[in-house]
Design an enzyme around this catalytic site. Structure first.
Site, PDB file in Angstrom:
ATOM      1  N   LYS A   7      41.936  36.461  37.043  1.00  0.00           N
ATOM      2  CA  LYS A   7      40.689  36.759  36.368  1.00  0.00           C
ATOM      3  C   LYS A   7      39.727  37.326  37.399  1.00  0.00           C
ATOM      4  O   LYS A   7      39.885  37.099  38.601  1.00  0.00           O
ATOM      5  CB  LYS A   7      40.139  35.555  35.635  1.00  0.00           C
ATOM      6  CG  LYS A   7      39.953  34.299  36.435  1.00  0.00           C
ATOM      7  CD  LYS A   7      39.599  33.204  35.448  1.00  0.00           C
ATOM      8  CE  LYS A   7      39.128  31.952  36.105  1.00  0.00           C
ATOM      9  NZ  LYS A   7      40.241  31.048  36.452  1.00  0.00           N
ATOM     10  N   SER A  60      37.642  26.825  43.820  1.00  0.00           N
ATOM     11  CA  SER A  60      36.972  27.563  42.747  1.00  0.00           C
ATOM     12  C   SER A  60      35.521  27.150  42.541  1.00  0.00           C
ATOM     13  O   SER A  60      34.719  27.199  43.455  1.00  0.00           O
ATOM     14  CB  SER A  60      37.778  27.406  41.463  1.00  0.00           C
ATOM     15  OG  SER A  60      37.239  28.222  40.470  1.00  0.00           O
ATOM     16  N   HIS A  61      35.227  26.641  41.350  1.00  0.00           N
ATOM     17  CA  HIS A  61      33.848  26.320  40.984  1.00  0.00           C
ATOM     18  C   HIS A  61      33.454  24.910  41.431  1.00  0.00           C
ATOM     19  O   HIS A  61      32.335  24.475  41.177  1.00  0.00           O
ATOM     20  CB  HIS A  61      33.707  26.420  39.470  1.00  0.00           C
ATOM     21  CG  HIS A  61      34.730  25.580  38.767  1.00  0.00           C
ATOM     22  ND1 HIS A  61      36.063  25.940  38.733  1.00  0.00           N
ATOM     23  CD2 HIS A  61      34.649  24.409  38.134  1.00  0.00           C
ATOM     24  CE1 HIS A  61      36.740  25.023  38.098  1.00  0.00           C
ATOM     25  NE2 HIS A  61      35.909  24.071  37.716  1.00  0.00           N
ATOM     26  N   ARG A  71      43.914  20.862  44.451  1.00  0.00           N
ATOM     27  CA  ARG A  71      42.492  20.627  44.731  1.00  0.00           C
ATOM     28  C   ARG A  71      42.271  19.149  44.997  1.00  0.00           C
ATOM     29  O   ARG A  71      42.680  18.301  44.201  1.00  0.00           O
ATOM     30  CB  ARG A  71      41.623  21.061  43.549  1.00  0.00           C
ATOM     31  CG  ARG A  71      41.584  22.547  43.411  1.00  0.00           C
ATOM     32  CD  ARG A  71      40.657  23.007  42.309  1.00  0.00           C
ATOM     33  NE  ARG A  71      40.933  24.412  42.060  1.00  0.00           N
ATOM     34  CZ  ARG A  71      40.488  25.103  41.030  1.00  0.00           C
ATOM     35  NH1 ARG A  71      39.719  24.513  40.131  1.00  0.00           N
ATOM     36  NH2 ARG A  71      40.791  26.371  40.883  1.00  0.00           N
ATOM     37  N   ARG A  73      37.653  17.507  27.909  1.00  0.00           N
ATOM     38  CA  ARG A  73      37.025  18.685  27.324  1.00  0.00           C
ATOM     39  C   ARG A  73      37.256  18.667  25.816  1.00  0.00           C
ATOM     40  O   ARG A  73      38.393  18.505  25.359  1.00  0.00           O
ATOM     41  CB  ARG A  73      37.633  19.965  27.886  1.00  0.00           C
ATOM     42  CG  ARG A  73      37.555  20.102  29.409  1.00  0.00           C
ATOM     43  CD  ARG A  73      37.602  21.580  29.798  1.00  0.00           C
ATOM     44  NE  ARG A  73      37.905  21.825  31.190  1.00  0.00           N
ATOM     45  CZ  ARG A  73      37.048  21.675  32.204  1.00  0.00           C
ATOM     46  NH1 ARG A  73      35.833  21.229  31.973  1.00  0.00           N
ATOM     47  NH2 ARG A  73      37.403  21.954  33.445  1.00  0.00           N
ATOM     48  N   ASP A  80      36.370  34.589  40.638  1.00  0.00           N
ATOM     49  CA  ASP A  80      37.176  34.999  39.483  1.00  0.00           C
ATOM     50  C   ASP A  80      36.498  34.715  38.145  1.00  0.00           C
ATOM     51  O   ASP A  80      36.874  35.266  37.120  1.00  0.00           O
ATOM     52  CB  ASP A  80      38.599  34.406  39.537  1.00  0.00           C
ATOM     53  CG  ASP A  80      38.618  32.889  39.659  1.00  0.00           C
ATOM     54  OD1 ASP A  80      37.538  32.271  39.664  1.00  0.00           O
ATOM     55  OD2 ASP A  80      39.732  32.335  39.769  1.00  0.00           O
ATOM     56  N   ASP A  86      31.608  32.658  40.340  1.00  0.00           N
ATOM     57  CA  ASP A  86      31.836  31.308  40.880  1.00  0.00           C
ATOM     58  C   ASP A  86      32.270  31.328  42.348  1.00  0.00           C
ATOM     59  O   ASP A  86      32.241  32.375  43.000  1.00  0.00           O
ATOM     60  CB  ASP A  86      32.887  30.574  40.037  1.00  0.00           C
ATOM     61  CG  ASP A  86      34.273  31.160  40.235  1.00  0.00           C
ATOM     62  OD1 ASP A  86      34.366  32.364  40.502  1.00  0.00           O
ATOM     63  OD2 ASP A  86      35.264  30.415  40.137  1.00  0.00           O
ATOM     64  N   LYS A  90      45.840  27.593  46.912  1.00  0.00           N
ATOM     65  CA  LYS A  90      46.798  28.037  45.892  1.00  0.00           C
ATOM     66  C   LYS A  90      47.604  29.190  46.450  1.00  0.00           C
ATOM     67  O   LYS A  90      47.134  29.931  47.325  1.00  0.00           O
ATOM     68  CB  LYS A  90      46.088  28.415  44.596  1.00  0.00           C
ATOM     69  CG  LYS A  90      44.984  29.437  44.738  1.00  0.00           C
ATOM     70  CD  LYS A  90      44.296  29.686  43.402  1.00  0.00           C
ATOM     71  CE  LYS A  90      43.104  30.612  43.569  1.00  0.00           C
ATOM     72  NZ  LYS A  90      42.527  31.096  42.326  1.00  0.00           N
TER      73      LYS A  90
HETATM   74  C1  G16 Z   1      41.233  27.480  36.507  1.00  0.00           C
HETATM   75  C2  G16 Z   1      42.311  28.287  35.845  1.00  0.00           C
HETATM   76  C3  G16 Z   1      41.873  28.734  34.481  1.00  0.00           C
HETATM   77  C4  G16 Z   1      41.419  27.543  33.652  1.00  0.00           C
HETATM   78  C5  G16 Z   1      40.332  26.794  34.399  1.00  0.00           C
HETATM   79  C6  G16 Z   1      39.916  25.529  33.694  1.00  0.00           C
HETATM   80  O1  G16 Z   1      40.149  28.309  36.792  1.00  0.00           O
HETATM   81  O2  G16 Z   1      42.647  29.418  36.613  1.00  0.00           O
HETATM   82  O3  G16 Z   1      42.936  29.392  33.879  1.00  0.00           O
HETATM   83  O4  G16 Z   1      40.950  27.948  32.412  1.00  0.00           O
HETATM   84  O5  G16 Z   1      40.808  26.430  35.667  1.00  0.00           O
HETATM   85  O6  G16 Z   1      40.997  24.658  33.672  1.00  0.00           O
HETATM   86  P1  G16 Z   1      40.826  23.140  33.234  1.00  0.00           P
HETATM   87  O7  G16 Z   1      40.263  23.195  31.840  1.00  0.00           O
HETATM   88  O8  G16 Z   1      42.215  22.581  33.305  1.00  0.00           O
HETATM   89  O9  G16 Z   1      39.850  22.501  34.178  1.00  0.00           O
HETATM   90  P2  G16 Z   1      39.464  28.295  38.222  1.00  0.00           P
HETATM   91  O10 G16 Z   1      38.362  29.292  38.121  1.00  0.00           O
HETATM   92  O11 G16 Z   1      38.990  26.879  38.404  1.00  0.00           O
HETATM   93  O12 G16 Z   1      40.548  28.664  39.175  1.00  0.00           O
END
Ligand code: G16
Length: 544
Positions: free
Chosen positions: A377, A113-114, A22, A497, A282, A278, A126
């Site tokens: 997910k 993603s988000h 990303r 976090r 997922d 999102d 990915k």
């Molecule tokens: C991704 C991963 C998840 C993870 C999330 C947050 O989600 O697929 O398993 O929990 O990131 O990760 P981090 O705490 O490292 O930011 P997504 O929805 O962004 O693909």
């Protein structure tokens, strides 16, 4: 169609994070940047000659350009067949679904993603493997190593392909299929859930719900499933047309960014059920009228009730959660006498356990929940699960959650995010806390006694791979936890976090506000890390 070899220079910043590569759109627009990553992936797979792959994305800015690039490179690298979601659309769970259903060798999902979209926003890519799941660490590391020496790639001069209609065509020897990205996924949902029962609920004038697709990929899926197949009123859906910039929003389904939904669900006369998904479909957030369901509670509750749902009527095998996710799921596993696994953050860590048949339901605090029906997910799956459960139990969301707490105890839980922190300071905060581990073990802070202080590591029980440095844990005698880790999905600075958890088993004490119940832990974390002082922040960017 003649393959051409284009010369480029290796990039040094293409190590995939928690979920793929990303970066800001501008980075992906640099000459050869995307191409080098795609070629490195092909190389890491020992070539793609004769293979079948899928590609699609969440509709964000740059998706369509990237798609055409990947199609040309796939043809030049000898891919036998490429399946592309119509208009370039393919949610992450739908990609997992079709890779599995059509026994493909894998697929690219174009999504950050988000993270926000648009020309100034983020882009991402990915690769999912033949099991439909995110590339495991071994493969992402191999891709990174390839990228460090990638000095060229194969492509062709062929013109762009029209992706606006389902079609089958040929690009040189490669078959190209542009397919409806919604149908197979919607069919799978109909196999798992009782669509007749959910349809009755959604068509009942006394029931009302609101789903917010946040201008992202789940819009077309929600229209097909909720409105066309289940007969819900079209007005139940918000923001269902995918937009390249997500309407200027941040497609992250939490209480801060899903503001359209939150406004509706926290108003007088709020609908009975609300949900959002999102960017790539997922994640999910579930709300009742004036009530937030913490994702850690949601996965626990889903596991506890799975046997009531058609697709899981024979019971579930095991469950898993990422380390920072609350231990609410562990209590359910104990009651059901099934295995419960604790993995590092990242969906990829569930893959081996799912493939080995060791688990049926898994989830994370980061708004992700799913089951063994695929290897990602799945936001809409979670929403349908809740709707099916509400239809069966004839209770409100709040009543269902309260019933769960009364039976299993409540794990008060919250995550505090500090976004876009200076990376050096963020690392310093983490390192300083790690350095204090020996001194902290056994220390008492009022009623809170630290029994263990460590950096989480995970030994995969299936392939024996060790993953270290997965987050700092302070574990307390009363089962409370404070966790600190750096996000692996941000693109600007660092995101810190902090996760807080406190177990409450006394039935009368289960209805406090989570932030109030967690105050002693929140205060202690600040005392131990000096986070606010060192980052100059007075409060977290997002609290969930
Ligand atoms: C991704 C991963 C998840 C993870 C999330 C947050 O989600 O697929 O398993 O929990 O990131 O990760 P981090 O705490 O490292 O930011 P997504 O929805 O962004 O693909």
């Amino acid at each position: 169609m003649e393959p051409k070899n284009i010369t480029s220079k290796p990039f040094t910043d293409q190590r995939p994070g928690t979920s793929g590569l990303r970066k800001k759109v501008a980075v992906f627009q640099e000459p050869h940047y995307l191409e080098n990553f795609v070629q490195s992936t092909f190389n890491a797979l020992d070539g793609v000659q004769g293979k079948k792959i899928a590609v699609g994305g969440d509709g964000r800015f740059y998706n369509l350009n990237a798609l055409q690039t990947i199609i040309r490179m796939a043809a030049a690298n000898g891919v036998k067949k490429i399946l592309i979601g119509q208009n370039g659309i393919l949610s992450t769970p739908a990609a997992s679904c079709i890779i599995r259903k059509y026994k493909l060798d894998g697929g690219f999902i174009l999504s950050a993603s988000h993270n926000p979209g648009g020309p100034q926003g983020d882009f991402g890519i990915k690769f999912n493997s033949a099991n439909g799941g995110p590339a495991p660490e071994k493969l992402t590391e191999k891709i990174f190593q390839e990228s460090l020496t990638c000095e060229g790639y194969l492509t062709t001069d062929s013109p762009d392909i029209d992706l606006s209609q389902p079609a089958t065509l040929e690009l040189g020897p490669m078959q190209v299929e542009i397919f409806d990205p919604v149908k197979d996924y919607a069919d799978l949902m109909a196999e798992i859930f009782d669509f007749d029962l959910i349809a009755k609920l959604l068509q009942n004038p006394k029931f009302n719900f609101c789903f917010d697709a946040m201008h992202a990929v789940t819009g077309p899926y929600a229209q097909e499933i909720f409105v066309k197949r289940l007969g819900a009123p079209a007005k139940s859906l918000l923001n269902c047309t995918p937009k390249p910039d997500f309407g200027g929003g941040h497609p992250d389904p939490n209480l801060k960014y899903a503001e359209d939904l939150v406004k509706v669900m926290f108003a007088d006369n709020a609908p009975i059920f609300g949900a959002a998904s999102d960017g790539d479909g997922d994640r999910n957030m579930v709300l009742g009228g004036n009530f937030f369901v913490n994702p850690s509670d949601s996965v626990a509750l889903i596991a506890a009730n799975a046997h009531l749902i058609k697709g899981y009527k024979n019971g579930i095998k095991g469950v898993a959660r990422s380390m920072p996710t609350s231990c609410a799921l562990d209590a359910v596993a104990q009651a059901l006498n099934i295995e419960c696994f604790e993995t590092p953050t990242g969906w990829k860590f569930f893959g081996n356990l799912l493939d080995a048949g060791r688990l049926s339901i898994c989830g994370e605090e980061s708004f992700g929940t799913s089951s063994d029906h695929l290897r990602e997910k799945d936001g809409l799956w979670a929403v349908l699960f809740w709707l099916n459960l509400i239809a069966l139990k004839k209770m409100s969301v709040k009543e269902i959650v309260n019933e769960h707490w009364q039976r299993f105890g409540r794990n008060y839980y919250s995550r505090h995010d500090y976004e876009e922190v200076d990376s050096k300071i963020a690392k310093q905060i983490v390192n300083r806390l790690r350095e204090r581990f020996t001194e902290l073990k056994g220390c008492k802070f009022g009623p809170l006694e630290i029994t263990q202080a460590d950096d989480f590591s995970y030994l995969d029980p299936i392939d024996g791979e060790l993953s270290e440095n997965q987050g700092l844990r302070l574990l307390f005698k009363d089962k409370s936890r404070i966790i600190l880790r750096l996000s692996g999905t941000g693109t600007s600075g660092a995101t810190l976090r902090l996760y807080f958890e406190k177990v409450e088993e006394e039935k009368a004490k289960m209805n406090l506000d989570a932030q109030v119940a967690l105050t002693p832990l929140i205060t202690l974390a600040e005392d131990l890390t000096n986070l606010k002082k060192l980052t100059g922040r007075s409060e977290p960017t997002v609290i969930t």
